[in-house]
Write an enzyme that holds these catalytic residues in place. Structure first.
Site, mmCIF file in Angstrom:
data_model
loop_
_atom_site.group_PDB
_atom_site.id
_atom_site.type_symbol
_atom_site.label_atom_id
_atom_site.label_comp_id
_atom_site.label_asym_id
_atom_site.label_seq_id
_atom_site.Cartn_x
_atom_site.Cartn_y
_atom_site.Cartn_z
ATOM 1 N N SER A 125 0.845 -1.201 0.000
ATOM 2 C CA SER A 125 0.000 0.000 0.000
ATOM 3 C C SER A 125 0.877 1.246 0.000
ATOM 4 O O SER A 125 2.001 1.234 0.526
ATOM 5 C CB SER A 125 -0.859 -0.022 1.264
ATOM 6 O OG SER A 125 -1.434 1.236 1.508
ATOM 7 N N TYR A 150 -1.523 -1.473 11.001
ATOM 8 C CA TYR A 150 -1.784 -1.909 9.623
ATOM 9 C C TYR A 150 -0.643 -1.470 8.706
ATOM 10 O O TYR A 150 -0.111 -2.248 7.925
ATOM 11 C CB TYR A 150 -3.115 -1.330 9.117
ATOM 12 C CG TYR A 150 -3.304 -1.519 7.623
ATOM 13 C CD1 TYR A 150 -3.680 -2.745 7.096
ATOM 14 C CD2 TYR A 150 -3.065 -0.457 6.728
ATOM 15 C CE1 TYR A 150 -3.833 -2.922 5.718
ATOM 16 C CE2 TYR A 150 -3.215 -0.629 5.352
ATOM 17 C CZ TYR A 150 -3.601 -1.861 4.861
ATOM 18 O OH TYR A 150 -3.733 -2.031 3.498
ATOM 19 N N LYS A 154 2.439 -3.673 6.403
ATOM 20 C CA LYS A 154 2.813 -3.587 4.984
ATOM 21 C C LYS A 154 4.315 -3.328 4.846
ATOM 22 O O LYS A 154 4.987 -3.903 3.995
ATOM 23 C CB LYS A 154 2.005 -2.484 4.278
ATOM 24 C CG LYS A 154 0.510 -2.786 4.166
ATOM 25 C CD LYS A 154 0.233 -4.070 3.393
ATOM 26 C CE LYS A 154 -1.225 -4.455 3.384
ATOM 27 N NZ LYS A 154 -1.488 -5.818 2.918
ATOM 28 N N ASN A 200 -13.803 3.379 3.786
ATOM 29 C CA ASN A 200 -13.271 4.027 2.581
ATOM 30 C C ASN A 200 -14.279 5.020 2.015
ATOM 31 O O ASN A 200 -15.489 4.883 2.195
ATOM 32 C CB ASN A 200 -12.904 2.977 1.524
ATOM 33 C CG ASN A 200 -11.737 2.115 1.974
ATOM 34 O OD1 ASN A 200 -11.874 0.917 2.115
ATOM 35 N ND2 ASN A 200 -10.589 2.722 2.229
ATOM 36 N N LEU A 201 -13.743 5.992 1.316
ATOM 37 C CA LEU A 201 -14.561 7.113 0.850
ATOM 38 C C LEU A 201 -15.648 6.733 -0.161
ATOM 39 O O LEU A 201 -16.812 7.090 0.003
ATOM 40 C CB LEU A 201 -13.623 8.180 0.245
ATOM 41 C CG LEU A 201 -14.278 9.429 -0.326
ATOM 42 C CD1 LEU A 201 -15.065 10.180 0.745
ATOM 43 C CD2 LEU A 201 -13.209 10.356 -0.930
HETATM 44 P P1 NAD Z 1 -10.732 -7.281 1.597
HETATM 45 O O1 NAD Z 1 -10.854 -7.257 3.078
HETATM 46 O O2 NAD Z 1 -11.927 -7.003 0.784
HETATM 47 O O3 NAD Z 1 -10.150 -8.705 1.139
HETATM 48 C C1 NAD Z 1 -9.251 -9.440 1.926
HETATM 49 C C2 NAD Z 1 -9.735 -10.892 1.936
HETATM 50 O O4 NAD Z 1 -8.805 -11.675 2.681
HETATM 51 C C3 NAD Z 1 -11.099 -11.071 2.583
HETATM 52 O O5 NAD Z 1 -11.927 -11.857 1.754
HETATM 53 C C4 NAD Z 1 -10.783 -11.808 3.891
HETATM 54 O O6 NAD Z 1 -11.846 -12.658 4.282
HETATM 55 C C5 NAD Z 1 -9.518 -12.564 3.528
HETATM 56 N N1 NAD Z 1 -8.619 -12.883 4.655
HETATM 57 C C6 NAD Z 1 -8.118 -12.020 5.582
HETATM 58 N N2 NAD Z 1 -7.339 -12.698 6.454
HETATM 59 C C7 NAD Z 1 -7.331 -13.994 6.058
HETATM 60 C C8 NAD Z 1 -6.707 -15.168 6.541
HETATM 61 N N3 NAD Z 1 -5.957 -15.157 7.648
HETATM 62 N N4 NAD Z 1 -6.893 -16.342 5.879
HETATM 63 C C9 NAD Z 1 -7.667 -16.373 4.765
HETATM 64 N N5 NAD Z 1 -8.291 -15.295 4.270
HETATM 65 C C10 NAD Z 1 -8.135 -14.117 4.911
HETATM 66 O O7 NAD Z 1 -9.540 -6.300 1.210
HETATM 67 P P2 NAD Z 1 -9.136 -5.714 -0.212
HETATM 68 O O8 NAD Z 1 -9.574 -4.301 -0.267
HETATM 69 O O9 NAD Z 1 -9.524 -6.651 -1.270
HETATM 70 O O10 NAD Z 1 -7.556 -5.687 -0.038
HETATM 71 C C11 NAD Z 1 -6.755 -6.757 -0.482
HETATM 72 C C12 NAD Z 1 -5.315 -6.484 -0.087
HETATM 73 O O11 NAD Z 1 -4.896 -5.237 -0.623
HETATM 74 C C13 NAD Z 1 -5.074 -6.388 1.416
HETATM 75 O O12 NAD Z 1 -3.835 -6.970 1.700
HETATM 76 C C14 NAD Z 1 -5.037 -4.902 1.673
HETATM 77 O O13 NAD Z 1 -4.280 -4.576 2.803
HETATM 78 C C15 NAD Z 1 -4.374 -4.406 0.398
HETATM 79 N N6 NAD Z 1 -4.688 -3.009 0.081
HETATM 80 C C16 NAD Z 1 -5.976 -2.628 -0.064
HETATM 81 C C17 NAD Z 1 -6.273 -1.295 -0.365
HETATM 82 C C18 NAD Z 1 -7.706 -0.830 -0.519
HETATM 83 O O14 NAD Z 1 -7.924 0.383 -0.517
HETATM 84 N N7 NAD Z 1 -8.679 -1.705 -0.667
HETATM 85 C C19 NAD Z 1 -5.234 -0.367 -0.527
HETATM 86 C C20 NAD Z 1 -3.922 -0.808 -0.376
HETATM 87 C C21 NAD Z 1 -3.650 -2.139 -0.081
HETATM 88 C C1 UD1 Z 2 -6.708 3.853 3.636
HETATM 89 C C2 UD1 Z 2 -5.408 3.590 4.279
HETATM 90 C C3 UD1 Z 2 -4.529 2.764 3.390
HETATM 91 C C4 UD1 Z 2 -5.183 1.472 3.122
HETATM 92 C C5 UD1 Z 2 -6.511 1.723 2.481
HETATM 93 C C6 UD1 Z 2 -7.216 0.384 2.455
HETATM 94 C C7 UD1 Z 2 -5.114 5.607 5.622
HETATM 95 C C8 UD1 Z 2 -4.361 6.864 5.735
HETATM 96 N N1 UD1 Z 2 -4.774 4.858 4.586
HETATM 97 O O1 UD1 Z 2 -6.450 4.729 2.566
HETATM 98 O O2 UD1 Z 2 -3.322 2.476 4.033
HETATM 99 O O3 UD1 Z 2 -4.368 0.673 2.317
HETATM 100 O O4 UD1 Z 2 -7.301 2.645 3.253
HETATM 101 O O5 UD1 Z 2 -8.498 0.430 2.858
HETATM 102 O O6 UD1 Z 2 -5.990 5.321 6.399
HETATM 103 N N2 UD1 Z 2 -12.634 10.191 3.777
HETATM 104 C C9 UD1 Z 2 -13.618 11.069 4.177
HETATM 105 N N3 UD1 Z 2 -14.787 10.547 4.642
HETATM 106 C C10 UD1 Z 2 -15.026 9.201 4.728
HETATM 107 C C11 UD1 Z 2 -14.005 8.308 4.301
HETATM 108 C C12 UD1 Z 2 -12.812 8.853 3.842
HETATM 109 O O7 UD1 Z 2 -13.453 12.282 4.119
HETATM 110 O O8 UD1 Z 2 -16.117 8.783 5.172
HETATM 111 C C13 UD1 Z 2 -11.377 10.744 3.238
HETATM 112 C C14 UD1 Z 2 -10.148 10.321 4.024
HETATM 113 O O9 UD1 Z 2 -9.865 11.264 5.028
HETATM 114 C C15 UD1 Z 2 -9.070 10.301 2.914
HETATM 115 C C16 UD1 Z 2 -9.851 9.977 1.637
HETATM 116 O O10 UD1 Z 2 -11.216 10.219 1.932
HETATM 117 O O11 UD1 Z 2 -8.530 11.563 2.775
HETATM 118 C C17 UD1 Z 2 -9.673 8.526 1.225
HETATM 119 O O12 UD1 Z 2 -9.979 7.707 2.344
HETATM 120 P P1 UD1 Z 2 -9.986 6.124 2.266
HETATM 121 O O13 UD1 Z 2 -10.859 5.680 1.156
HETATM 122 O O14 UD1 Z 2 -10.262 5.602 3.640
HETATM 123 O O15 UD1 Z 2 -8.511 5.754 1.827
HETATM 124 P P2 UD1 Z 2 -7.116 6.150 2.511
HETATM 125 O O16 UD1 Z 2 -7.320 6.702 3.845
HETATM 126 O O17 UD1 Z 2 -6.345 6.978 1.540
#
Ligand code: NAD
Ligand code: UD1
Length: 344
Positions: A125, A150, A154, A200-201
């Site tokens: 991330s 968290y 990473k 998330n936003l």
């Molecule tokens: P998500 O929570 O939707 O998916 C993760 C999946 O992993 C889920 O289905 C959960 O049930 C499974 N899981 C978690 N722990 C487990 C375990 N111990 N054994 C088996 N399954 C397990 O998350 P996502 O948004 O799809 O994110 C996927 C990856 O990307 C994560 O590693 C997350 O940290 C990373 N990531 C996500 C974002 C984002 O904004 N979504 C941003 C940066 C990095």
């Molecule tokens: C966050 C994590 C990032 C992680 C990712 C996965 C932080 C700083 N970063 O990203 O490490 O990999 O989620 O889920 O937490 N916001 C609002 N109102 C809301 C939700 C969000 O204003 O209800 C704003 C937040 O302040 C941010 C932007 O929207 O500025 C994006 O937020 P979000 O979608 O949660 O992503 P990150 O915070 O960038």
């Protein structure tokens, strides 16, 4: 070829699954449903029933189950490791839960993957950079001390993988540092599906738009940014999916053992601007108010995105507006189908 996706029923994993299926790969999904539901598998089958993924329900922190799984699937060509807990807030409340799941899970997975020298892609991330001193953020910016367990998982995860590749010439791995994935599959049959109140936003915006929530809180508008709200680099989840496939293909023919790439569009968009764009493309107004900043948010993060484009040939196809529209279509589908994430 058969690819294993840990966490493949989650948001990003499920989208990568559809891409791999459509390109003729066999997919094995490993998940323990801690943040997903079996309903996601049914949705994946609705998109493509001809080449269905195999679901293995297990927890990757369980050494014995993992070993058995890899014995059973002894014909894998690569592994993409999504499985992790991802709530920044929850990780501050429950650090041990996060370190256990994300670090022990990674270590147990690495033991079996490295022993078989299977190429590995790791979901990292942009959080590893913290508030970078340099913008746009290049891959060689240093890690900043993380404000959340968290974030530390990473940073540590990348280091553990890098160290492991240095001990085995045959073992290759890549960390993809995602910026902010948003949007949904073109079919609108899968998308981001938060179990609880979205953190998330974009899912928050779509839930306000559909009437599930009263108002969006914009976390702060006094940051040192053009309009005072935080700036992020939003990327369509299917473009992100494509980066994984290109990454795997690269590892299959690469000489070096370890790679790192940013995955973002390289376009900084403020929270206020993103809400406005959503309103413009959907013609729906989003009830919102400015609240206090959220603890730990960095003011600005957007990628220098050229490395992955040049080295892997990754070309993003979707605009942010298209990503927002796809997220909206998915929210509408969820609403009209009455699907619930708890349906087993
Ligand atoms: P998500 O929570 O939707 O998916 C993760 C999946 O992993 C889920 O289905 C959960 O049930 C499974 N899981 C978690 N722990 C487990 C375990 N111990 N054994 C088996 N399954 C397990 O998350 P996502 O948004 O799809 O994110 C996927 C990856 O990307 C994560 O590693 C997350 O940290 C990373 N990531 C996500 C974002 C984002 O904004 N979504 C941003 C940066 C990095
Ligand atoms: C966050 C994590 C990032 C992680 C990712 C996965 C932080 C700083 N970063 O990203 O490490 O990999 O989620 O889920 O937490 N916001 C609002 N109102 C809301 C939700 C969000 O204003 O209800 C704003 C937040 O302040 C941010 C932007 O929207 O500025 C994006 O937020 P979000 O979608 O949660 O992503 P990150 O915070 O960038």
């Amino acid at each position: 070829m058969k690819i294993l996706l840990t966490g493949g029923l989650g948001y990003i994993g499920a989208h990568v699954c559809t891409l791999l299926q459509s390109r003729g790969y066999r997919v094995v999904i490993v998940d323990n449903l801690v943040n997903s539901s079996k309903q996601m598998l049914r949705q994946l089958l609705a998109i493509d029933s001809k080449n269905p993924p195999i679901l293995e329900l297990l927890d990757i922190t369980n050494t014995k189950d993992l070993e058995k799984l890899f014995q059973q699937h002894d014909d894998l060509s690569g592994v993409i490791h999504f499985a992790a807990l991802k709530s920044v807030n929850q990780s501050i409340q429950k650090p041990l839960k996060y370190y256990h799941n994300n670090i022990i899970g990674l270590i147990e997975l690495l033991k079996v993957v490295e022993a078989r020298s299977l190429p590995l892609i790791f979901s990292s991330s942009c959080t590893v950079y913290g508030q970078s001193d340099v913008l746009p953020i290049t891959e060689n910016q240093p890690f900043k001390p993380s404000y959340s367990p968290y974030g530390f998982t990473k940073q540590m995860g990348e280091q553990i993988i890098k160290d492991t590749t240095s001990t085995n010439e045959q073992f290759k791995a890549m960390s993809l540092r995602y910026f902010n994935p948003i949007g949904a599959h073109d079919s609108a049959l899968i998308g981001q599906w938060p179990i609880n109140e979205p953190e998330n936003l974009v899912p928050y915006i779509t839930q306000v738009a559909i009437g599930k929530r009263k108002e969006l809180k914009i976390f702060g508008d006094q940051y040192d940014t053009p309009d005072g709200s935080c700036v992020r680099d939003y990327i369509h989840v299917m473009d992100l999916a494509e980066a994984h496939l290109l990454g795997l293909e690269y590892l299959w023919s690469s000489k070096s053992n370890y790679y790192v790439f940013n995955v973002g569009l390289g376009e900084g968009v403020s929270v206020k601007r993103l809400v406005k764009r959503f309103e413009e493309v959907t013609k729906i107004s989003i009830n919102h108010r400015i609240t206090n900043p959220r603890e730990g948010d960095v003011p600005i993060a957007y990628a220098e995105a050229s490395k992955i484009q040049t080295q892997l040939g990754w070309i993003p196809k979707y605009s942010i507006d298209e990503a927002l529209l796809s997220a909206w279509k998915w929210e509408q589908y969820l609403d009209s189908s009455g699907l619930s994430i708890d349906s087993t």
